[in-house]
Design a protein around this motif. Structure first.
Motif, short mmCIF file in Angstrom:
data_model
loop_
_atom_site.label_atom_id
_atom_site.label_comp_id
_atom_site.label_asym_id
_atom_site.label_seq_id
_atom_site.Cartn_x
_atom_site.Cartn_y
_atom_site.Cartn_z
N ALA A 17 1.00 -1.19 -0.18
CA ALA A 17 0.22 0.03 0.01
C ALA A 17 0.93 1.21 0.03
N ALA A 18 1.94 1.23 0.66
CA ALA A 18 2.84 2.47 1.07
C ALA A 18 3.50 2.58 -0.38
N ARG A 19 4.05 1.44 -1.04
CA ARG A 19 4.56 1.55 -2.41
C ARG A 19 3.60 2.18 -3.34
N LEU A 20 2.41 1.75 -3.32
CA LEU A 20 1.16 2.35 -4.43
C LEU A 20 1.01 3.94 -4.14
N ALA A 21 1.07 4.10 -2.96
CA ALA A 21 0.86 5.55 -2.67
C ALA A 21 1.99 6.48 -3.21
N GLN A 22 3.18 5.99 -3.22
CA GLN A 22 4.13 6.48 -3.94
C GLN A 22 4.42 6.49 -5.30
N ASN A 23 3.78 5.42 -5.90
CA ASN A 23 3.76 5.02 -7.33
C ASN A 23 2.61 4.51 -7.55
N PRO A 24 1.56 5.35 -7.75
CA PRO A 24 0.15 4.78 -8.15
C PRO A 24 -0.19 4.20 -9.49
N LYS A 25 0.78 4.27 -10.56
CA LYS A 25 0.54 3.81 -11.92
C LYS A 25 0.86 2.41 -12.14
N ASP A 26 0.33 1.49 -11.29
CA ASP A 26 0.80 0.28 -11.21
C ASP A 26 -0.63 -0.65 -10.95
N GLU A 27 -1.21 -0.83 -12.10
CA GLU A 27 -2.55 -1.35 -12.21
C GLU A 27 -2.49 -2.94 -11.42
N ALA A 28 -1.65 -3.57 -11.77
CA ALA A 28 -1.51 -4.75 -11.22
C ALA A 28 -1.21 -4.67 -9.74
N GLY A 29 -0.64 -3.78 -9.09
CA GLY A 29 -0.40 -3.67 -7.93
C GLY A 29 -1.48 -3.51 -6.98
N TRP A 30 -2.25 -2.24 -7.79
CA TRP A 30 -3.68 -2.29 -7.06
C TRP A 30 -4.45 -3.52 -7.02
N VAL A 31 -4.52 -4.22 -8.07
CA VAL A 31 -5.42 -5.55 -7.99
C VAL A 31 -4.91 -6.46 -6.84
N ARG A 32 -3.45 -6.53 -6.56
CA ARG A 32 -2.95 -7.32 -5.62
C ARG A 32 -3.17 -6.99 -4.32
N LEU A 33 -3.08 -5.61 -4.19
CA LEU A 33 -3.74 -5.02 -3.03
C LEU A 33 -5.21 -5.36 -2.79
N MET A 34 -6.26 -5.04 -3.68
CA MET A 34 -7.49 -5.25 -3.14
C MET A 34 -7.50 -6.77 -2.88
N ARG A 35 -6.90 -7.81 -3.58
CA ARG A 35 -7.05 -9.20 -3.32
C ARG A 35 -6.32 -9.65 -1.83
N ALA A 36 -5.17 -9.00 -1.43
CA ALA A 36 -4.89 -9.09 -0.15
C ALA A 36 -5.59 -8.67 0.80
N ARG A 37 -6.43 -7.36 0.68
CA ARG A 37 -7.16 -6.96 1.74
C ARG A 37 -8.51 -7.73 1.97
N MET A 38 -8.97 -8.45 0.53
CA MET A 38 -10.31 -9.31 1.02
C MET A 38 -9.63 -10.61 1.64
N VAL A 39 -8.40 -11.16 1.32
CA VAL A 39 -7.97 -12.37 2.28
C VAL A 39 -7.82 -11.97 3.57
N MET A 40 -7.64 -10.80 3.74
CA MET A 40 -7.44 -10.58 5.07
C MET A 40 -8.86 -10.01 5.47
N ASN A 41 -9.82 -10.14 4.91
CA ASN A 41 -11.13 -9.99 5.62
C ASN A 41 -11.44 -8.40 5.75
N ASP A 42 -10.61 -7.65 5.05
CA ASP A 42 -10.97 -6.10 5.20
C ASP A 42 -11.47 -5.20 4.03
N ARG A 43 -12.71 -5.69 3.75
CA ARG A 43 -13.37 -5.25 2.70
C ARG A 43 -13.30 -3.56 2.69
N ALA A 44 -13.37 -2.72 3.61
CA ALA A 44 -13.27 -1.27 3.69
C ALA A 44 -12.05 -0.89 3.12
#
Length: 76
Positions: A17-44
């Motif tokens: 998340a911190a890396r994406l905040a610094q370099n937000p033009k990483d589409e695959a990274g955002w998808v990985r972050l969404m997936r990780a947050r869902m796996v951790m049961n953090d929908r918000a």
């Protein structure tokens, strides 16, 4: 790093998340972050990641479509 697997996973995800905040033009990274947050049961947090990703790719209809498709697949 964390002393247990849950803490370690949280630190890794927070690092992404911190890396994406610094370099937000990483589409695959955002998808990985969404997936990780869902796996951790953090929908918000997954929803917040989607919002940030869409802001980063505003004006890029193809990227926005892919992000929306990933969010649907992940049930964000």
């Amino acid at each position: 790093l964390g002393t247990n697997p849950r803490e370690l996973a949280q630190q890794i995800v927070d690092g992404l998340a911190a890396r994406l905040a610094q370099n937000p033009k990483d589409e695959a990274g955002w998808v990985r972050l969404m997936r990780a947050r869902m796996v951790m049961n953090d929908r918000a947090a997954a929803t917040a990641a989607l919002k940030s990703a869409k802001a980063a790719f505003a004006g890029d209809a193809a990227a926005l479509s892919r992000l929306d498709a990933a969010a649907r697949e992940l049930q964000v």
